[in-house]
Design a protein around this motif. Sequence first.
Motif, PDB file in Angstrom:
ATOM      1  N   ALA A  67     -43.231  51.212 -34.712  1.00 36.02           N
ATOM      2  CA  ALA A  67     -43.679  49.340 -34.182  1.00 36.02           C
ATOM      3  C   ALA A  67     -43.468  49.738 -32.579  1.00 36.02           C
ATOM      4  O   ALA A  67     -43.421  50.354 -32.508  1.00 36.02           O
ATOM      5  CB  ALA A  67     -42.095  48.719 -34.243  1.00 36.02           C
ATOM      6  N   HIS A  68     -45.574  49.356 -32.669  1.00 36.70           N
ATOM      7  CA  HIS A  68     -45.998  49.255 -31.561  1.00 36.70           C
ATOM      8  C   HIS A  68     -46.011  48.570 -30.223  1.00 36.70           C
ATOM      9  O   HIS A  68     -46.072  46.883 -31.144  1.00 36.70           O
ATOM     10  CB  HIS A  68     -46.964  49.734 -31.772  1.00 36.70           C
ATOM     11  CG  HIS A  68     -48.481  49.536 -30.283  1.00 36.70           C
ATOM     12  ND1 HIS A  68     -47.446  50.368 -29.024  1.00 36.70           N
ATOM     13  CD2 HIS A  68     -49.442  49.209 -30.498  1.00 36.70           C
ATOM     14  CE1 HIS A  68     -48.895  50.044 -28.345  1.00 36.70           C
ATOM     15  NE2 HIS A  68     -49.727  49.871 -28.694  1.00 36.70           N
ATOM     16  N   ASN A  69     -45.532  48.090 -29.275  1.00 38.83           N
ATOM     17  CA  ASN A  69     -45.055  47.209 -28.669  1.00 38.83           C
ATOM     18  C   ASN A  69     -45.372  47.118 -27.075  1.00 38.83           C
ATOM     19  O   ASN A  69     -44.858  47.823 -25.861  1.00 38.83           O
ATOM     20  CB  ASN A  69     -43.433  47.618 -28.193  1.00 38.83           C
ATOM     21  CG  ASN A  69     -42.427  47.269 -30.005  1.00 38.83           C
ATOM     22  OD1 ASN A  69     -42.458  45.862 -30.084  1.00 38.83           O
ATOM     23  ND2 ASN A  69     -42.042  48.139 -30.241  1.00 38.83           N
ATOM     24  N   PRO A  70     -47.031  47.028 -26.901  1.00 38.63           N
ATOM     25  CA  PRO A  70     -47.717  47.249 -25.720  1.00 38.63           C
ATOM     26  C   PRO A  70     -47.760  46.832 -24.948  1.00 38.63           C
ATOM     27  O   PRO A  70     -47.242  46.724 -23.876  1.00 38.63           O
ATOM     28  CB  PRO A  70     -48.810  47.060 -26.315  1.00 38.63           C
ATOM     29  CG  PRO A  70     -49.285  45.670 -27.756  1.00 38.63           C
ATOM     30  CD  PRO A  70     -47.674  46.658 -28.676  1.00 38.63           C
ATOM     31  N   GLY A  71     -47.237  45.150 -25.032  1.00 35.62           N
ATOM     32  CA  GLY A  71     -46.437  44.277 -23.901  1.00 35.62           C
ATOM     33  C   GLY A  71     -45.236  44.659 -23.147  1.00 35.62           C
ATOM     34  O   GLY A  71     -45.200  44.646 -21.801  1.00 35.62           O
ATOM     35  N   SER A  72     -44.055  45.006 -24.480  1.00 32.57           N
ATOM     36  CA  SER A  72     -43.081  45.715 -23.508  1.00 32.57           C
ATOM     37  C   SER A  72     -43.336  47.004 -22.791  1.00 32.57           C
ATOM     38  O   SER A  72     -43.254  47.339 -21.984  1.00 32.57           O
ATOM     39  CB  SER A  72     -42.164  45.979 -24.366  1.00 32.57           C
ATOM     40  OG  SER A  72     -41.430  46.660 -24.140  1.00 32.57           O
ATOM     41  N   ASN A  73     -44.156  47.871 -23.719  1.00 29.06           N
ATOM     42  CA  ASN A  73     -44.556  49.065 -22.697  1.00 29.06           C
ATOM     43  C   ASN A  73     -45.525  48.826 -21.723  1.00 29.06           C
ATOM     44  O   ASN A  73     -44.954  49.947 -20.546  1.00 29.06           O
ATOM     45  CB  ASN A  73     -45.093  50.119 -24.173  1.00 29.06           C
ATOM     46  CG  ASN A  73     -44.815  50.734 -25.060  1.00 29.06           C
ATOM     47  OD1 ASN A  73     -45.338  50.932 -25.920  1.00 29.06           O
ATOM     48  ND2 ASN A  73     -43.280  50.435 -25.112  1.00 29.06           N
ATOM     49  N   LEU A  74     -45.424  48.362 -21.381  1.00 35.35           N
ATOM     50  CA  LEU A  74     -47.121  47.936 -20.281  1.00 35.35           C
ATOM     51  C   LEU A  74     -45.803  47.033 -18.976  1.00 35.35           C
ATOM     52  O   LEU A  74     -46.161  47.614 -18.016  1.00 35.35           O
ATOM     53  CB  LEU A  74     -48.147  46.669 -20.222  1.00 35.35           C
ATOM     54  CG  LEU A  74     -49.170  47.773 -21.216  1.00 35.35           C
ATOM     55  CD1 LEU A  74     -50.415  46.731 -21.070  1.00 35.35           C
ATOM     56  CD2 LEU A  74     -50.077  48.832 -19.880  1.00 35.35           C
ATOM     57  N   LYS A  75     -44.940  46.125 -19.912  1.00 33.76           N
ATOM     58  CA  LYS A  75     -43.807  45.574 -18.459  1.00 33.76           C
ATOM     59  C   LYS A  75     -43.596  46.458 -17.699  1.00 33.76           C
ATOM     60  O   LYS A  75     -42.595  45.908 -17.708  1.00 33.76           O
ATOM     61  CB  LYS A  75     -43.431  44.155 -19.153  1.00 33.76           C
ATOM     62  CG  LYS A  75     -42.848  43.693 -18.228  1.00 33.76           C
ATOM     63  CD  LYS A  75     -42.644  41.735 -19.466  1.00 33.76           C
ATOM     64  CE  LYS A  75     -41.677  41.116 -17.891  1.00 33.76           C
ATOM     65  NZ  LYS A  75     -40.897  39.754 -18.857  1.00 33.76           N
ATOM     66  N   LEU A  76     -42.624  47.578 -18.614  1.00 31.69           N
ATOM     67  CA  LEU A  76     -41.905  48.328 -18.600  1.00 31.69           C
ATOM     68  C   LEU A  76     -42.125  49.349 -18.341  1.00 31.69           C
ATOM     69  O   LEU A  76     -41.205  50.589 -17.865  1.00 31.69           O
ATOM     70  CB  LEU A  76     -40.559  48.621 -19.447  1.00 31.69           C
ATOM     71  CG  LEU A  76     -39.886  46.941 -19.805  1.00 31.69           C
ATOM     72  CD1 LEU A  76     -38.748  47.846 -20.707  1.00 31.69           C
ATOM     73  CD2 LEU A  76     -39.268  46.848 -18.520  1.00 31.69           C
ATOM     74  N   ALA A  77     -42.980  49.292 -17.745  1.00 37.69           N
ATOM     75  CA  ALA A  77     -44.485  50.903 -16.819  1.00 37.69           C
ATOM     76  C   ALA A  77     -44.200  52.196 -18.237  1.00 37.69           C
ATOM     77  O   ALA A  77     -43.917  53.392 -17.422  1.00 37.69           O
ATOM     78  CB  ALA A  77     -43.522  50.701 -15.737  1.00 37.69           C
ATOM     79  N   SER A  78     -43.595  51.977 -19.043  1.00 37.28           N
ATOM     80  CA  SER A  78     -42.592  53.416 -20.597  1.00 37.28           C
ATOM     81  C   SER A  78     -44.176  53.923 -20.597  1.00 37.28           C
ATOM     82  O   SER A  78     -44.368  54.652 -20.804  1.00 37.28           O
ATOM     83  CB  SER A  78     -42.486  52.583 -21.820  1.00 37.28           C
ATOM     84  OG  SER A  78     -41.541  51.664 -21.197  1.00 37.28           O
ATOM     85  N   GLY A  79     -45.316  53.209 -20.412  1.00 34.66           N
ATOM     86  CA  GLY A  79     -46.601  54.104 -21.168  1.00 34.66           C
ATOM     87  C   GLY A  79     -47.148  53.463 -22.517  1.00 34.66           C
ATOM     88  O   GLY A  79     -47.010  52.779 -23.270  1.00 34.66           O
ATOM     89  N   ASP A 128     -40.735  43.574 -29.466  1.00 42.67           N
ATOM     90  CA  ASP A 128     -39.529  44.167 -27.662  1.00 42.67           C
ATOM     91  C   ASP A 128     -38.956  43.224 -27.261  1.00 42.67           C
ATOM     92  O   ASP A 128     -39.199  40.788 -27.203  1.00 42.67           O
ATOM     93  CB  ASP A 128     -40.089  45.259 -27.335  1.00 42.67           C
ATOM     94  CG  ASP A 128     -39.240  45.901 -27.200  1.00 42.67           C
ATOM     95  OD1 ASP A 128     -37.904  46.025 -27.430  1.00 42.67           O
ATOM     96  OD2 ASP A 128     -39.394  47.129 -25.840  1.00 42.67           O
ATOM     97  N   GLY A 129     -38.282  43.264 -26.357  1.00 42.97           N
ATOM     98  CA  GLY A 129     -37.096  42.513 -25.507  1.00 42.97           C
ATOM     99  C   GLY A 129     -36.638  41.105 -25.353  1.00 42.97           C
ATOM    100  O   GLY A 129     -37.882  40.258 -26.216  1.00 42.97           O
TER     101      GLY A 129
END
Length: 427
Positions: A263-275, A294-295
């Motif tokens: 499950a790819h979550n690009p918006g969440s990963n960008l917002k939380l600076a996860s990569g 996500d979230g």
Amino acid sequence: MTKTLLKNIALYRNHIVEEGKNLVITDDRITAFPATADGDYDVVIDGKGMLATPGFVNTHNHIAMTAFRSYADDMRLMDWLEKKIWPAEAKLDGDIVYAQARLGIAEMLRCGTTSFADMYFFMDDVARAVEETGIRAALSRGLTGITPNAQAALQENKDLFRTWHRRGDGRITVMFGPHAPYTCPTAYMRQVVAAAGELGAEIHMHLSETKGEVETVRKEYGKSPIAWADDLGVFDCGCLAAHCVWVDDDDIDILAAKHVRVAHNPGSNLKLASGVAPVPKLLEKGVIVGLGTDGASSNNNLDIMEEMHLAALIHKADTFDPLVIPAEKAVHLLTEGGAKALGYSDIGKLEVGWKADITLIDREGLHWYPKNDTLSLLAYAANSFDVDTVFVNGKLLLQNKEFTTLDIEKIKYEAERSKEKMLSSLS
């Protein structure tokens, strides 16, 4: 028996768009693509100017976290969790989760999403919201092995499976939801795997979301989170792995060999600076990938496609080839790829005999002109307000951009009331 005709639609099927087509729904399934619109039907919808796609699939969410929308932003993941989210989550109850779940479901339906995967708390209340609203969902009770209620939560997940799996005309399925390697020690994970194996359930888990998680797991266990989960038999149960941002070639080989869906979550990963997850490499290796929100930020899957391309360009601005994830591939991840990620075999395509989970998109907005390429416009220009009509399991839940079964004013009122209830308990 109820027969519905969608006439004069543009049809996304077999990876292309064909204009001027007709589609017939009988009860909960697609039954024909007649050449003409003649015949007797209970319901006829004129789809002129609209694009018909399989219903969108949100492969990873914590839907009741709508309560935290705009409550805690601009923070790194662990600060966000430890300082804001976990303390607030401790004040949640079934009433709050039910109200927020209905809000999130309404938002998803309005945005064309017909299926979602959810991992959270008070999941009986989420299941009740799913059953009542008509959406499709794969649900799991969020499990953490480091909290005092670890054993009680595991029992709740077992009970959730026994009570709700295949309920709601088959729209509800249940997985087990261990949160992550850093919250589920090895001994606890062995219990989760054993319970899932006993019931024949799959597992939905966060894996390799941040660089810090990977470093912590390697330090503690001497292996990556992916290798750790594989050694414990997580993937042998069948697994939906959320994020998989910080994975190396060895990890990807394991994911591919064990048929793990990501499950790819690009918006969440960008917002939380996860990569950014290496989606092109995952796809090249044959890993099934779907898109998730996500979230607490948004349940709008349609806009996630553009975020996915933006994330990939940011991540590898010097080498990224956009043709690796062209527009049609992005639409595929949102539909058929997402359906496969959730374990569905008769959802995600518009084919005879498949479930009638269908989204109709209005193509008459200014941003749909000039009409050079429909799929490119869908991936890069369309927005959630273009969604006009939504069917789930053959039932009409949205028409002419209005809900047919939900009292939206009541849903908004209850969402605000329950949010205030949570905040007052924090003060």
